[in-house]
Design a protein around this motif. Sequence first.
Motif: not given
Length: 499
Positions: A436, A447, A456
């Motif tokens: 991320a 994820d 996302r």
Amino acid sequence: MRLAFVPFLAVAVALQPAFCTPSSVLKPRTRTNSLLISPAALPALPSAQQAASASADAGLNLTNIQGDILIGMKKNKELFFFFTIINSTLFRSQLGSGILPLITPTSQLLAVDTQPTTAVNLAFSQRGLTTLDITDDLGDTAFANGQIDNVASILGDETSNWESAFAGTSIHGVFLLASDTVDNVNATLSQIQALLNGSITEAYSLQGQARPADQQGHEHFGFMDGISNPAVTGFSTPLPGQQVIDPGLFLLGETGDTVTRPAWAKDGSFLAFRQLQQRVPEFNKFLVDNALSNPNLTADQNAELLGARMMGRWKSGAPVDLTPTVDDPVLAADPQRNNNFNYSHPGFDLDTDQTHCPFSAHLRKTNPRAGLTPENTANHIIRAGIPYGPEVTDAENASNVSSTDPSLERGLAFVAYQSDINAGFAFLQQFWANNAGYGVDPIIGTDGLGQPDVPRSPSGLDPADPTRIITIEQDFVVSRGGEYFFSPSLSAIQNTLAI
């Protein structure tokens, strides 16, 4: 953006007589056209003479290395035939005399007049090698455990989407059959099955093919694919901007491979295979619904701009880092320029500038270039995949939804070669694409927990407002599973695998 580095032929070399017999003696040459495609945007393969000179200097034996490993994304038609060995003694007895003469080395693919009707490569899973009583440790834990092991936490797959063959234990190996027609591929498969005389059975198969007409070399979302493959010392001449990588990052036992291997494994490579379904109508609808608002562009162009910034290249292959707001097909078609960038620009701060290319763009997430100091040379792969499935139908375009008909599934038969899967493909997916930091990769990122369609919010997609959040609430790429394989050298097939 500056990332912290994460630790983490000779052609003349004599081979055994059984496979150094020229293939032209084994089967007549009839080719007048290449079995490979050659879009202008992709780096050209070296000529046979260039490769012979480079490999001799580096000590590589291109007659011993299976052809698919170094060729990259240039196949026209390719069948992946996954098999189960049901009689290992019979199978091994046919490898040396029957199958080995069909295996295509790298040197054979570099000139049309030496290419076979169908190129044949062969690779084995760990279960396959064990079935053949090959128990040596090849020095790769990912290969030894198989792709299904911890796949949700490492790769982010939802395994309920996997094809059952990949989720099971039946895949012992794969034949990769490449040609310019499906008829050629099928004829060669029939020949192989006859030679193996019932010692294998089909576990699964997937037919890939280059897309038609001006889409040749493009994947199903429409983007030119394969431009960013690295140059390999001892094989290819680097183009401007192309990273030059030691062969040992792709070939076991060569310069740059620091792991202790069995001697017979030299010149082999680990093949990471993934069947990646692409939800093209949904991707196109997302671009239209979230089109950017550059006043100098039409609505369609603003949708294309968003897609280009998600990918890091325009559909033509031109990098957004060099042409941020408008496509440049001339640049795209020029291999001297289309890969010559590193995300740094005079007068712009590499750590904050997203006006040229978003930090989260697929291209940048999977190869940060100047974002690492020094530039990364440890986590590269050679991509050698091919699209599969038909073009999008009118009904799918009208509904903006992919058909549930299995015969209409489309995507990418992803193939990556490396000498260390954990430092190659698995690293790129887990630590870069799914990370991320600077935004999850908007194309292949997940994820990392194996959950589907998790929202996302990649960064920097709007060049006019890099802080703008554009949330993606569905997966455009769905993993249908895969496996890890070892592609042995021709000498290994003869001297270790065959009896």
